[in-house]
Motif scaffolding. Structure first.
Motif, PDB file in Angstrom:
ATOM      1  N   THR A 146       0.839  -1.197   0.000  1.00  0.00           N
ATOM      2  CA  THR A 146       0.000   0.000   0.000  1.00  0.00           C
ATOM      3  C   THR A 146       0.877   1.251   0.000  1.00  0.00           C
ATOM      4  N   ALA A 147       0.595   2.160  -0.933  1.00  0.00           N
ATOM      5  CA  ALA A 147       1.357   3.400  -1.008  1.00  0.00           C
ATOM      6  C   ALA A 147       0.996   4.303   0.167  1.00  0.00           C
ATOM      7  N   THR A 148       1.996   4.934   0.748  1.00  0.00           N
ATOM      8  CA  THR A 148       1.761   5.785   1.918  1.00  0.00           C
ATOM      9  C   THR A 148       2.160   7.237   1.694  1.00  0.00           C
ATOM     10  N   GLU A 149       3.099   7.491   0.773  1.00  0.00           N
ATOM     11  CA  GLU A 149       3.611   8.851   0.644  1.00  0.00           C
ATOM     12  C   GLU A 149       4.433   8.965  -0.639  1.00  0.00           C
ATOM     13  N   GLU A 150       4.468  10.173  -1.175  1.00  0.00           N
ATOM     14  CA  GLU A 150       5.400  10.471  -2.263  1.00  0.00           C
ATOM     15  C   GLU A 150       6.442  11.446  -1.727  1.00  0.00           C
ATOM     16  N   ILE A 151       7.707  11.117  -1.929  1.00  0.00           N
ATOM     17  CA  ILE A 151       8.807  11.931  -1.439  1.00  0.00           C
ATOM     18  C   ILE A 151       9.488  12.580  -2.630  1.00  0.00           C
ATOM     19  N   ILE A 152       9.620  13.910  -2.587  1.00  0.00           N
ATOM     20  CA  ILE A 152      10.271  14.654  -3.666  1.00  0.00           C
ATOM     21  C   ILE A 152      11.486  15.369  -3.081  1.00  0.00           C
ATOM     22  N   VAL A 153      12.633  15.146  -3.702  1.00  0.00           N
ATOM     23  CA  VAL A 153      13.879  15.739  -3.210  1.00  0.00           C
ATOM     24  C   VAL A 153      14.489  16.603  -4.304  1.00  0.00           C
ATOM     25  N   PRO A 154      14.583  17.919  -4.098  1.00  0.00           N
ATOM     26  CA  PRO A 154      15.299  18.765  -5.061  1.00  0.00           C
ATOM     27  C   PRO A 154      16.806  18.604  -4.892  1.00  0.00           C
ATOM     28  N   GLN A 155      17.502  18.572  -6.008  1.00  0.00           N
ATOM     29  CA  GLN A 155      18.961  18.594  -5.988  1.00  0.00           C
ATOM     30  C   GLN A 155      19.564  17.492  -5.144  1.00  0.00           C
ATOM     31  N   GLY A 156      19.029  16.297  -5.262  1.00  0.00           N
ATOM     32  CA  GLY A 156      19.631  15.224  -4.473  1.00  0.00           C
ATOM     33  C   GLY A 156      18.921  13.914  -4.704  1.00  0.00           C
ATOM     34  N   VAL A 157      19.360  12.908  -4.016  1.00  0.00           N
ATOM     35  CA  VAL A 157      18.767  11.572  -4.092  1.00  0.00           C
ATOM     36  C   VAL A 157      18.174  11.253  -2.736  1.00  0.00           C
ATOM     37  N   PRO A 158      16.902  10.861  -2.681  1.00  0.00           N
ATOM     38  CA  PRO A 158      16.284  10.583  -1.386  1.00  0.00           C
ATOM     39  C   PRO A 158      16.888   9.351  -0.730  1.00  0.00           C
ATOM     40  N   ASP A 159      16.867   9.347   0.595  1.00  0.00           N
ATOM     41  CA  ASP A 159      17.260   8.143   1.323  1.00  0.00           C
ATOM     42  C   ASP A 159      16.226   7.064   1.038  1.00  0.00           C
ATOM     43  N   ARG A 160      16.651   6.002   0.381  1.00  0.00           N
ATOM     44  CA  ARG A 160      15.722   4.969  -0.055  1.00  0.00           C
ATOM     45  C   ARG A 160      15.430   4.005   1.082  1.00  0.00           C
ATOM     46  N   GLN A 161      14.162   3.727   1.289  1.00  0.00           N
ATOM     47  CA  GLN A 161      13.722   2.709   2.232  1.00  0.00           C
ATOM     48  C   GLN A 161      13.369   1.439   1.464  1.00  0.00           C
ATOM     49  N   PRO A 162      13.249   0.297   2.157  1.00  0.00           N
ATOM     50  CA  PRO A 162      13.124  -0.987   1.456  1.00  0.00           C
ATOM     51  C   PRO A 162      11.989  -1.060   0.433  1.00  0.00           C
ATOM     52  N   HIS A 163      10.865  -0.391   0.682  1.00  0.00           N
ATOM     53  CA  HIS A 163       9.725  -0.536  -0.217  1.00  0.00           C
ATOM     54  C   HIS A 163       9.460   0.721  -1.032  1.00  0.00           C
ATOM     55  N   ASP A 164      10.480   1.557  -1.188  1.00  0.00           N
ATOM     56  CA  ASP A 164      10.363   2.740  -2.032  1.00  0.00           C
ATOM     57  C   ASP A 164      10.471   2.347  -3.507  1.00  0.00           C
ATOM     58  N   ARG A 165       9.766   3.092  -4.338  1.00  0.00           N
ATOM     59  CA  ARG A 165       9.856   2.877  -5.793  1.00  0.00           C
ATOM     60  C   ARG A 165      10.209   4.200  -6.459  1.00  0.00           C
ATOM     61  N   LEU A 166      11.332   4.206  -7.184  1.00  0.00           N
ATOM     62  CA  LEU A 166      11.760   5.406  -7.901  1.00  0.00           C
ATOM     63  C   LEU A 166      10.775   5.658  -9.049  1.00  0.00           C
ATOM     64  N   LEU A 167      10.313   6.895  -9.185  1.00  0.00           N
ATOM     65  CA  LEU A 167       9.227   7.177 -10.115  1.00  0.00           C
ATOM     66  C   LEU A 167       9.689   7.616 -11.502  1.00  0.00           C
ATOM     67  N   GLN A 168      10.849   8.226 -11.606  1.00  0.00           N
ATOM     68  CA  GLN A 168      11.292   8.689 -12.922  1.00  0.00           C
ATOM     69  C   GLN A 168      12.031   7.594 -13.681  1.00  0.00           C
ATOM     70  N   ARG A 169      11.873   7.648 -14.976  1.00  0.00           N
ATOM     71  CA  ARG A 169      12.594   6.759 -15.875  1.00  0.00           C
ATOM     72  C   ARG A 169      13.051   7.583 -17.072  1.00  0.00           C
ATOM     73  N   SER A 170      14.001   7.063 -17.835  1.00  0.00           N
ATOM     74  CA  SER A 170      14.547   7.785 -18.979  1.00  0.00           C
ATOM     75  C   SER A 170      13.697   7.545 -20.225  1.00  0.00           C
ATOM     76  N   TYR A 171      13.429   8.632 -20.966  1.00  0.00           N
ATOM     77  CA  TYR A 171      12.724   8.537 -22.250  1.00  0.00           C
ATOM     78  C   TYR A 171      13.623   8.911 -23.422  1.00  0.00           C
ATOM     79  N   VAL A 172      14.444   9.948 -23.223  1.00  0.00           N
ATOM     80  CA  VAL A 172      15.364  10.406 -24.272  1.00  0.00           C
ATOM     81  C   VAL A 172      16.705  10.688 -23.609  1.00  0.00           C
ATOM     82  N   THR A 173      17.774  10.171 -24.207  1.00  0.00           N
ATOM     83  CA  THR A 173      19.126  10.410 -23.702  1.00  0.00           C
ATOM     84  C   THR A 173      19.987  10.937 -24.836  1.00  0.00           C
ATOM     85  N   GLY A 174      20.522  12.141 -24.664  1.00  0.00           N
ATOM     86  CA  GLY A 174      21.346  12.733 -25.714  1.00  0.00           C
ATOM     87  C   GLY A 174      20.624  12.838 -27.033  1.00  0.00           C
TER      88      GLY A 174
END
Length: 428
Positions: free
Chosen positions: A355-383
């Protein structure tokens, strides 16, 4: 045939900025733009990301041809320096974002566009025109899917939208769980199953209702759907079964008090031995009307106008804002329109149960990942090169899993807080 090319979706003011930035030397500064919503439409508890694959295809084709550049130069939109730059335009930056079918909330950085100022700023209108519409349709259609409680939904809104918007709407509706569309262009372009029935005009064309039904059955067989409410619904059902037999696939009802009529129609069909004949209802259905029919013997819903217009929220309210220049966070401080500077990373936090409990947004950094966190961004275009994109069916399954993951309160049709809270962690 006039088809609007992606490049001419550019707004006048975007090219004004490009001309000025090329002249003063700032056009080539490395920048980051983000797409997000400040708030969800009234009454909504989540948004749905849709249209990203469509958008990436448009950006891949984003070129200014000689006739377009001549128009821009001749009308004074751009100067000679900008015209020369547009002639060679290719997006060479990076695009990252939430997956299609992902849920989003206020502040979610659903798309990040990185590159030079000039190459990114000319994409603002095409980015927002695609995502604002597709996400609006997807959010409304997802609420209808929830209200339908597993019953079949057919998207039927083509006649209530611009011809290209109709195709995009059919795609978004299928993405969120509609099973069919009546739009054949969407069927050809995206492989979406198509379905449809005859209109009242076909019945009125014939000398009587039975003749119209007989013609349709002779052509399509008993596994068709007959529209039974042109005249008297009860007699229409009798005529339909008399002509097609008890193996008739379905009848469609497009008017009246659908709750009462569905009950009466089911009883009549059963009395005629057509116990397997389905009942399809249509006629200005939205998520609330569908929910109101949950206890009635309805097998399928046909929804149109409310799908293609976002069911009262025709835009997702997304904005495209500059958040970083040459690695330096920049912010807009306008009252009620302030932004948070810096490129952001987002994770969805979950309980061990999923069950999702929260969305964490971190400017200029990488959030401290907990065991059941899911990174939301993925790459669509590179260079400037597009990476392999998920299929529409994969995105459809992704949304299904997302909707399962949010607390049940988040699926309510009533107004309320976002399904999960969003926390913005201050930059380190």
């Amino acid at each position: 045939m006039h088809t609007l090319r992606p490049a001419l979706l550019t707004d006048h003011y975007e090219l004004t900025m490009v001309s000025a930035a090329l002249r003063d030397g700032t056009a080539h500064r490395q920048c980051v733009f983000e797409v997000f919503s400040r708030r969800l439409p009234s009454g909504r508890r989540y948004g749905v990301v849709a249209g990203t694959a469509r958008l990436i295809d448009l950006i891949r084709e984003f070129r200014f041809d000689p006739a377009e550049i001549d128009f821009l130069r001749r009308t004074g939109v751009v100067d000679e320096q900008a015209a020369a730059w547009l002639a060679d335009y290719r997006f060479t930056g990076d695009i990252d974002g939430y997956a299609e079918g992902e849920l989003f909330f206020p502040g979610s950085p659903i798309l990040t566009v990185s590159g030079t100022f000039a190459e990114c700023v000319v994409l603002e209108t095409v980015v927002l025109s695609v995502l604002n519409y597709d996400c609006a349709v997807a959010a409304a259609a997802a609420r209808m899917v929830t209200a339908a409680r597993g019953r079949t939904l057919i998207e039927m809104g083509s006649r209530r939208a611009h011809e290209e918007a109709a195709v995009a709407a059919a795609r978004s509706a299928y993405l969120v769980g509609f099973q069919f569309t009546s739009n054949l262009a969407a069927g050809q372009r995206y492989g979406i199953p198509t379905a449809g029935t005859a209109a009242h005009a076909f019945t009125l064309l014939h000398d009587d209702e039975r003749a119209a039904f007989a013609s349709q059955v002779a052509t399509l067989g008993s596994q068709t759907t007959l529209l039974v409410d042109t005249y008297d619904i009860s007699q229409g059902i009798r005529n339909a079964i008399e002509v097609a037999g008890s193996q008739l696939r379905a009848v469609r009802i497009d008017s009246g008090d659908l709750a009462v009529i569905a009950q009466q129609s089911r009883e009549l069909l059963d009395s005629l031995g057509a116990t397997e004949t389905k009942i399809i209802v249509s006629g200005d259905l939205d998520e609330y009307a569908i929910a109101a029919l949950a206890a009635e013997p309805v097998d399928m819903y046909g929804a149109g106008t409310s799908v293609v217009t976002g069911s009262g929220a025709p835009t997702a309210g997304l904005v495209y804002k500059l958040v970083e220049v040459d690695g330096r966070p920049v912010v807009k401080r306008s009252e009620q329109k302030a932004t948070i500077g810096g490129r952001k990373v987002a994770v969805r936090r979950h309980k061990p149960t999923g069950t999702a409990t929260e969305e964490i947004i971190v400017p200029q950094g990488v959030p401290d990942r907990q065991p059941h966190d899911r990174l939301l961004q993925r790459s669509y275009v590179t260079g400037g090169q597009t990476v392999t994109l998920p299929t529409l069916d994969e995105s459809r399954e992704h949304l299904r899993q997302c909707l399962i993951s949010i607390p049940w309160e988040g699926l309510k049709l009533s107004a309320g807080d976002p399904a999960i809270p969003v926390t913005v962690v201050p930059a380190q």
